[in-house]
Design a protein around this motif. Structure first.
Motif, PDB file in Angstrom:
ATOM      1  N   GLN A  78      -2.822  -7.645  -4.722  1.00  0.00           N
ATOM      2  CA  GLN A  78      -2.982  -6.686  -5.819  1.00  0.00           C
ATOM      3  C   GLN A  78      -2.979  -7.420  -7.156  1.00  0.00           C
ATOM      4  O   GLN A  78      -2.188  -8.335  -7.374  1.00  0.00           O
ATOM      5  CB  GLN A  78      -1.839  -5.676  -5.779  1.00  0.00           C
ATOM      6  CG  GLN A  78      -1.854  -4.634  -6.878  1.00  0.00           C
ATOM      7  CD  GLN A  78      -0.773  -3.597  -6.683  1.00  0.00           C
ATOM      8  OE1 GLN A  78      -1.001  -2.540  -6.127  1.00  0.00           O
ATOM      9  NE2 GLN A  78       0.429  -3.900  -7.122  1.00  0.00           N
ATOM     10  N   GLN A  96      -9.658   5.219  -3.520  1.00  0.00           N
ATOM     11  CA  GLN A  96      -9.529   4.339  -2.368  1.00  0.00           C
ATOM     12  C   GLN A  96     -10.850   4.304  -1.617  1.00  0.00           C
ATOM     13  O   GLN A  96     -11.305   5.314  -1.077  1.00  0.00           O
ATOM     14  CB  GLN A  96      -8.408   4.811  -1.437  1.00  0.00           C
ATOM     15  CG  GLN A  96      -8.142   3.867  -0.283  1.00  0.00           C
ATOM     16  CD  GLN A  96      -6.884   4.218   0.479  1.00  0.00           C
ATOM     17  OE1 GLN A  96      -6.078   5.024   0.017  1.00  0.00           O
ATOM     18  NE2 GLN A  96      -6.714   3.627   1.641  1.00  0.00           N
ATOM     19  N   SER A 150       0.810  -1.220   0.000  1.00  0.00           N
ATOM     20  CA  SER A 150       0.000   0.000   0.000  1.00  0.00           C
ATOM     21  C   SER A 150       0.841   1.267   0.000  1.00  0.00           C
ATOM     22  O   SER A 150       0.318   2.346  -0.284  1.00  0.00           O
ATOM     23  CB  SER A 150      -0.932   0.008   1.218  1.00  0.00           C
ATOM     24  OG  SER A 150      -0.185  -0.095   2.425  1.00  0.00           O
ATOM     25  N   ASP A 160     -10.731  -0.242   2.422  1.00  0.00           N
ATOM     26  CA  ASP A 160      -9.549  -1.089   2.263  1.00  0.00           C
ATOM     27  C   ASP A 160      -9.286  -1.474   0.816  1.00  0.00           C
ATOM     28  O   ASP A 160      -8.346  -2.229   0.539  1.00  0.00           O
ATOM     29  CB  ASP A 160      -9.691  -2.366   3.109  1.00  0.00           C
ATOM     30  CG  ASP A 160      -9.691  -2.068   4.599  1.00  0.00           C
ATOM     31  OD1 ASP A 160      -9.013  -1.106   5.002  1.00  0.00           O
ATOM     32  OD2 ASP A 160     -10.364  -2.790   5.354  1.00  0.00           O
ATOM     33  N   TRP A 161     -10.082  -0.973  -0.119  1.00  0.00           N
ATOM     34  CA  TRP A 161      -9.915  -1.278  -1.539  1.00  0.00           C
ATOM     35  C   TRP A 161      -9.302  -0.092  -2.260  1.00  0.00           C
ATOM     36  O   TRP A 161      -9.623   1.054  -1.976  1.00  0.00           O
ATOM     37  CB  TRP A 161     -11.257  -1.613  -2.181  1.00  0.00           C
ATOM     38  CG  TRP A 161     -11.826  -2.933  -1.763  1.00  0.00           C
ATOM     39  CD1 TRP A 161     -12.643  -3.175  -0.693  1.00  0.00           C
ATOM     40  CD2 TRP A 161     -11.619  -4.199  -2.389  1.00  0.00           C
ATOM     41  NE1 TRP A 161     -12.955  -4.501  -0.616  1.00  0.00           N
ATOM     42  CE2 TRP A 161     -12.344  -5.158  -1.645  1.00  0.00           C
ATOM     43  CE3 TRP A 161     -10.894  -4.615  -3.507  1.00  0.00           C
ATOM     44  CZ2 TRP A 161     -12.358  -6.501  -1.991  1.00  0.00           C
ATOM     45  CZ3 TRP A 161     -10.916  -5.948  -3.852  1.00  0.00           C
ATOM     46  CH2 TRP A 161     -11.635  -6.881  -3.099  1.00  0.00           C
ATOM     47  N   TYR A 213      -6.456  -4.948  -2.382  1.00  0.00           N
ATOM     48  CA  TYR A 213      -7.203  -5.050  -1.129  1.00  0.00           C
ATOM     49  C   TYR A 213      -6.214  -5.196   0.016  1.00  0.00           C
ATOM     50  O   TYR A 213      -5.300  -6.031  -0.033  1.00  0.00           O
ATOM     51  CB  TYR A 213      -8.155  -6.248  -1.143  1.00  0.00           C
ATOM     52  CG  TYR A 213      -8.905  -6.423   0.155  1.00  0.00           C
ATOM     53  CD1 TYR A 213      -9.936  -5.549   0.515  1.00  0.00           C
ATOM     54  CD2 TYR A 213      -8.568  -7.448   1.042  1.00  0.00           C
ATOM     55  CE1 TYR A 213     -10.614  -5.699   1.703  1.00  0.00           C
ATOM     56  CE2 TYR A 213      -9.245  -7.609   2.246  1.00  0.00           C
ATOM     57  CZ  TYR A 213     -10.266  -6.734   2.574  1.00  0.00           C
ATOM     58  OH  TYR A 213     -10.931  -6.869   3.762  1.00  0.00           O
ATOM     59  N   TRP A 225      -5.760  -6.134   3.874  1.00  0.00           N
ATOM     60  CA  TRP A 225      -6.341  -6.810   5.038  1.00  0.00           C
ATOM     61  C   TRP A 225      -5.351  -6.738   6.180  1.00  0.00           C
ATOM     62  O   TRP A 225      -4.161  -6.964   6.001  1.00  0.00           O
ATOM     63  CB  TRP A 225      -6.646  -8.267   4.705  1.00  0.00           C
ATOM     64  CG  TRP A 225      -7.107  -9.073   5.893  1.00  0.00           C
ATOM     65  CD1 TRP A 225      -8.368  -9.194   6.379  1.00  0.00           C
ATOM     66  CD2 TRP A 225      -6.268  -9.883   6.747  1.00  0.00           C
ATOM     67  NE1 TRP A 225      -8.388 -10.009   7.478  1.00  0.00           N
ATOM     68  CE2 TRP A 225      -7.109 -10.453   7.730  1.00  0.00           C
ATOM     69  CE3 TRP A 225      -4.901 -10.164   6.774  1.00  0.00           C
ATOM     70  CZ2 TRP A 225      -6.619 -11.301   8.723  1.00  0.00           C
ATOM     71  CZ3 TRP A 225      -4.406 -10.998   7.759  1.00  0.00           C
ATOM     72  CH2 TRP A 225      -5.265 -11.555   8.714  1.00  0.00           C
TER      73      TRP A 225
END
Length: 476
Positions: free
Chosen positions: A69, A279, A49, A282-283, A310, A312
């Motif tokens: 990804q 964004q 990220s 969380d996506w 995503y 997590w």
């Protein structure tokens, strides 16, 4: 690959034939069983990220965060041989690639990643030419229609960062798992190390990557030689809108590889990309296009890209929430304010879901009382809603979380009839603690929302400064 040869037609023809014969008779280290090997894919999205698109940031995301990804990209004519300005051989006419990656963050400082590009489709022409000596026809072999490319293993570290600046590094090892005979990979191990720097200014983020690529053996195809070289990448991202708390950004990047031999354009690919990014919690979603900037190998006339990621995060079981305020102190008012107070005195903190801006229902009763109190006391004037966090997570992550939580409080107050023009949400992240974050009690105290009476502040905080803080005892 685009090679320009400037001379008369006959002379150019002999130069081309001689060049083809020369490079194809290179030593075995440059080819495998006489078949040229070359990794044409020059578009490698950065995993995790903490990145723009291909350019890394000196962030590794939240602790114990797993980011998956998938990006699909189409390249038009990524590998061609040109005669002057005219394309005479399309070694790879077009290609569709899926880039899948996973990244895992540890201790807010280290990120481990694995990426595997897979070519779903590619097509190219078979180039034939006469041998300079025997005059017999020779040809480069046909290529496969797709396949797995080289496996990429990465290690990224955050060396230093604050709310605005960051410095880090990334190392990558590339295993030759692709079909080098079809331009899907290298026939030897390669790797790279890069230094990462970034800076943030309000809605603008800029980043610079600079490093070195090494190869166990030099590869050669026609007039291309791949091996060691200078890696570089630079990019800027601008947040242009935030509808319904969904950040939408536009970013631009330039990245490439500079060969050690000066003037070797064919071995020094460079590319530019322009993309949009959104964004949603969380996506993350990407859509963009780009093109090669020079005659380097693997640089297409047009590249189109789309993808998603995503994030997590492992979350321990949340602590049981404290009882509602009416159970803790049923004979006490939920909110009080004395003449000398700068903040509303609440009988308990505002609780949120772990790592989110969702208000815990246990706090609804108290916030309803806060809304009633603010409606009934317009003489207090404007009120600033300050969001604060503990130090778990990066500075940018906590700053964004505190801003979203402050906005969530303002939205809740608005639904309860409070004029939202009286309320201003401000996030301070983790930089203004009341107690040390070395204990659970200190972190719990630092996770807070303050309702500040702006007209009573003795000193208004400037950008980057903390508001005047009461002691933890005074807050009780």
């Amino acid at each position: 690959m685009k090679t320009h040869i400037a001379s008369g037609p006959k002379q150019r023809a002999w130069v081309v034939l001689a060049a083809l014969a020369g490079v194809l008779s290179a030593p075995p280290a440059a080819a495998r069983d006489g078949v040229p090997s070359l990794d044409v894919n020059r578009f490698h999205p950065a995993p995790g990220s903490g990145r723009l698109l291909t350019v890394d940031l000196a962030d590794v995301g939240r602790s114990q965060e797993l980011v998956s990804q998938l990006l699909l990209h189409y390249a038009d004519l990524p590998l061609a041989y040109t005669f002057g300005e005219q394309v005479t051989g399309r070694l790879v006419r077009d290609r569709v690639t899926a880039d899948l990656s996973f990244a895992y963050s540890l201790l807010d400082r280290v990120q481990l990643s694995v990426a595997l590009p897979v070519t779903l489709h590619q097509a190219g022409d078979v180039i034939s030419y006469p041998d300079v000596v025997t005059r017999e026809p020779r040809a480069l072999p046909s290529i496969s229609g797709g396949g797995v490319e080289d496996l990429r293993l990465g290690l990224k570290g955050r060396l230093w960062s604050n709310e605005r600046f960051g410095l880090g590094g990334v190392a990558e090892v590339v295993a030759p798992t692709g079909n080098a005979e079809s331009y899907l990979g290298s026939s030897s191990m390669t790797g790279s190390v890069q230094l990462i720097g970034h800076a943030r200014f309000e809605r603008v983020t800029v980043a610079l990557n600079l490093g070195w690529r090494w190869a166990a053996a030099e590869q050669q195809l026609l007039n291309i030689r791949t091996g060691h070289g200078l890696l570089y990448g630079a990019g800027v991202q601008v947040e242009v809108a935030r509808p319904a708390d969904v950040p939408i950004s536009v970013l631009g990047e330039v990245y490439g590889l500079a060969a050690p031999r000066l003037g070797d354009t064919a071995s020094s690919p460079a590319e530019a990309m322009l993309a949009g990014k959104a964004q949603v919690r969380d996506w993350s979603f990407f859509l963009g296009a780009g093109s090669g900037l020079n005659a380097g190998y693997g640089e297409p006339r047009v590249r189109v890209m789309a993808g998603l990621a995503y994030a997590w995060q492992y979350k321990p079981a949340p602590r049981p929430p404290a009882p509602p305020v009416l159970q803790v102190a049923p004979t006490q008012p939920a909110i009080t304010v004395e003449d000398q107070d700068v903040r509303l005195r609440l009988w308990e903190p505002v609780y949120f879901a772990f790592g989110k801006d969702t208000i815990d229902p246990v706090s609804f009763a108290m916030l309803d009382e806060v809304a009633r109190f603010i409606r009934e006391h317009p003489e207090l004037g404007p009120i600033r809603v300050d969001g604060h966090t503990d130090d778990v997570g990066s500075g940018q992550y906590n700053l964004d979380l505190s801003q979203r939580r402050a906005r969530a409080i303002v939205e809740y107050m608005g639904k309860k009839g409070v004029p939202v023009e009286r309320l201003t949400p401000v996030g301070y992240g983790k930089r203004c603690p009341l107690l040390s974050n070395t204990t659970e009690e200190g972190r719990a105290t630092n996770r807070r929302v303050d309702f500040v009476i702006v007209n009573r502040e003795r000193r208004h905080p400037r950008p980057g400064e903390c508001p005047e803080q009461p002691s933890a005892q005074a807050r009780k």
